[in-house]
Design an enzyme around this catalytic site. Structure first.
Site, PDB file in Angstrom:
ATOM      1  N   ASP A  19       5.629  19.322  49.473  1.00  0.00           N
ATOM      2  CA  ASP A  19       6.698  18.370  49.161  1.00  0.00           C
ATOM      3  C   ASP A  19       6.170  16.951  49.304  1.00  0.00           C
ATOM      4  O   ASP A  19       5.878  16.499  50.404  1.00  0.00           O
ATOM      5  CB  ASP A  19       7.871  18.618  50.122  1.00  0.00           C
ATOM      6  CG  ASP A  19       9.150  17.947  49.656  1.00  0.00           C
ATOM      7  OD1 ASP A  19       9.069  16.841  49.084  1.00  0.00           O
ATOM      8  OD2 ASP A  19      10.225  18.522  49.860  1.00  0.00           O
TER       9      ASP A  19
ATOM     10  N   HIS B  38      12.035  21.664  38.407  1.00  0.00           N
ATOM     11  CA  HIS B  38      12.184  20.478  39.246  1.00  0.00           C
ATOM     12  C   HIS B  38      11.147  19.402  38.908  1.00  0.00           C
ATOM     13  O   HIS B  38      11.496  18.220  38.792  1.00  0.00           O
ATOM     14  CB  HIS B  38      12.081  20.884  40.719  1.00  0.00           C
ATOM     15  CG  HIS B  38      12.277  19.757  41.678  1.00  0.00           C
ATOM     16  ND1 HIS B  38      13.501  19.161  41.874  1.00  0.00           N
ATOM     17  CD2 HIS B  38      11.403  19.099  42.479  1.00  0.00           C
ATOM     18  CE1 HIS B  38      13.373  18.193  42.761  1.00  0.00           C
ATOM     19  NE2 HIS B  38      12.122  18.132  43.150  1.00  0.00           N
TER      20      HIS B  38
END
Lengths: 404, 404
Positions: free
Chosen positions: A226, A314
């Site tokens: 992330d 995403h």
């Protein structure tokens, strides 16, 4: 000390760093000072071969062109404190509050007790403590100044809870040691008490810095890498260089509390998850590439003629092509409790810094809200925005160019 | 591997430890393998001159004569999970649960994913993960076995809350990385779900291990050095050597959640605080000595003829003269939230291990409850006791000598 980059370079080469080094995996010792380059440069995915030895005494500078805690290599622990000014607070009260908290931050980050510190021994190990301040719309209203930030527009995916949203003053406290964070938080809260009430506190954690090479991307609790794509040029993407003079060298901060539904995420298979994100879970490589930092090929089609990286993946929806427009993400995980049935209250404290919320953050968030496969498993439950003033000179205080 | 001591020695010298070393403060690198002695030996108070480099890949052994997580040098993060067996659970269900959780623990602590691990990437960095199991009275009742432990007697100072007390099965998860702890907790909770409900979770932290020399005493959130006097001879003080065969090599665990009233503690001056504890706040030295490990002189009087260490000072009331009868304390701090008025929910997760609760723990707790100046600022709000079975052989499972 004109930028976060030179701040880091100074730290790496300077006399204030008591320990800088690591050991290679075979046991041979090597001194590995942090490279005098930005932490967010694009490079090969780092592996764990050279963990950095972190000293409890390691210090991040407080004074400088920018506030620390933004370009700073992320520390392992953070608490975000949202304060509301007491009703009737005027500019004079805000100035006193900011002078007080700046003094606390300047001392504590350098490993010195705060004035009238009741537990001075707990201040001895700053462990790269940074304390960063952000001003919410309410602070500007009380000070009688036009606010450069406003609450985000409502997004269809939001399920915002007031207890995780808003706030007049943000204090972001980060360090590699959780005891340091607890003590600094307590001193700040005590000194703010006469001026403000606590609206919320959000506690987060990342992989310990000592466990990873600088620049390694963290994994969130869904197991994803992330924060792979961060801007390289903070002067363009993060630091404000136009508009009101007092904010130049500052930035803006968006904090979104994003709950993860790990129950249903765990029920999805790996193919579905990788399809959702557009990246491999193991390496973080885009589905069209082989390594984490490979550029995704959004035009590549599979045998059936469909995009390899789906339309609503995403990474496609979050993509910003102009690196100068990318937001700097510095997220932390949260994991608050476990219900009797075993379900957890876990997620991400998404924190981004960008020069311009309207130009950089909102378009991305809008694309994600409109269609991101990941929305099936995540829910924004908190939202707050702050203007982050520039750093201050020795003897100055955060906000002095606005309020002095 | 007959004791925690040899376990540590093995680890320090063995090939399983990818990184062991530290850097002195002047930057010269030194490889400092853990000494092949018990962590709790009495030595001079350690300073911060040689922080230990901790690797994310560092592994604590799982199989052995004793469970890990007790004699193990305390990790920075812990979560204590209290489970209640589902109504009607019989011995067979307990056996299956323990086999499942032992398998999870054996894999995860060695840096391998659990079976059907949904986030296998999060298992790659054990960061000295240990997972330790304790059996509460309710587990023995369900298994049809006489319990070797019983809930503590009520103490006058207790204000126990059911949500922090009791439990049939304890799972103690400790690691130097909070992400590792979060992932291990989640895997354990998921695998336990068919058999048990979550009664409570208690999260704690200490000074990061990498920030301190091994054996350094941690400070709690009151600023005190906490855990100075620990037994040197764990074979006498901690490991059970008599009674039921299946428990030999095991121990007992007492967990007390102790809330600190930091508001009033902060209002007391240093003289009052040191008087209360019987030690200096800065060095941890007894009021009659100069260094943390100096023996307190309880008979010394001041000019006025009163004891230098007051009759009701904490260290006098907690004193156990026979080192073989001392309890092994392994406490963690907790800091859960901040109320609007700035008051915090902070305290200590007091955890002790001892061969015999009735002989070692209860007399001390009774003396403290009857008169300890520190009671003015602390309140026990949770209490639980567990029998901790010995470790198991490769292929075995925790509790096999009792339930197989």
């Amino acid at each position: 000390m004109a930028s976060g980059i030179s701040r880091r370079a100074l730290l790496a080469g300077g006399a204030t760093l008591p320990v800088a080094g690591g050991l290679t995996r075979d046991g041979a010792s090597t001194v590995t000072p942090a490279k005098p380059t930005a932490m967010h440069t694009t490079g090969p995915a780092a592996t764990h071969t050279e963990p950095t030895a972190v000293s409890a005494r390691a210090v991040e500078p407080f004074d400088g062109a920018h506030q620390a805690g933004i370009a700073t290599e992320p520390q392992a622990h953070a608490v975000f404190l949202g304060l509301d000014l007491r009703p009737g607070s005027d500019k004079e009260a805000i100035v006193r509050l900011l002078q007080l908290l700046t003094d606390d931050a300047r001392r504590l980050t350098q490993g010195r007790p705060a004035l009238a510190d009741t537990e001075p021994e707990l201040a001895a190990d700053p462990a790269r403590l940074t304390i960063t301040f952000g001003f919410g719309p309410g602070l500007f209203a009380s000070a009688g100044v036009k606010s450069p930030v406003a609450a985000l527009p409502a997004f269809s995916i939001d399920r915002l809870d007031r207890r995780w949203s808003g706030g007049d003053l943000l204090v972001q406290v980060c360090a590699d040691d959780p005891v340091t964070v607890a003590h600094a938080l307590r001193m700040v809260v005590k000194d703010a008490r006469s001026f403000a009430r606590v609206r919320w506190t959000q506690r987060g954690f990342r992989r310990s810095a000592h466990a990873h090479s600088p620049g390694t991307t963290q994994r969130n609790l869904m197991g994803q890498l992330d924060g792979t794509v961060n801007p390289a040029d903070l002067d363009r993407a993060v630091w404000i260089s136009e508009g009101p003079e007092w904010l130049r060298g500052g930035t803006t901060l968006v904090l979104r509390r994003i709950r993860m539904n790990l129950e249903t995420w765990d029920a999805a298979d790996r193919v579905a998850r990788e399809f959702t994100i557009g990246r491999r879970l193991d390496t973080g490589a885009p589905l069209t590439g082989r390594a984490e930092r490979d550029e995704p090929d959004f035009s590549r089609l599979n045998r059936l003629g469909f995009p390899v990286i789906p339309e609503y993946a995403h990474i496609r929806r979050a993509r910003v092509n102009d690196p100068g427009q990318r937001i700097l993400r510095r997220p932390y995980n949260y994991d608050e409790g476990v219900a009797a049935d075993g379900s957890s209250d876990s997620g991400l404290i998404f924190v981004s810094y960008q020069a311009d919320i309207g130009r950089q953050f909102i378009p991305v968030q809008r694309r994600l809200a409109e269609g991101d496969l990941l929305n099936e498993w995540i829910t924004p439950v908190g939202s707050a925005v702050f203007a982050v003033p520039p750093g201050c000179a020795p003897g100055g205080w955060i906000g002095d160019r606005l309020l002095a």
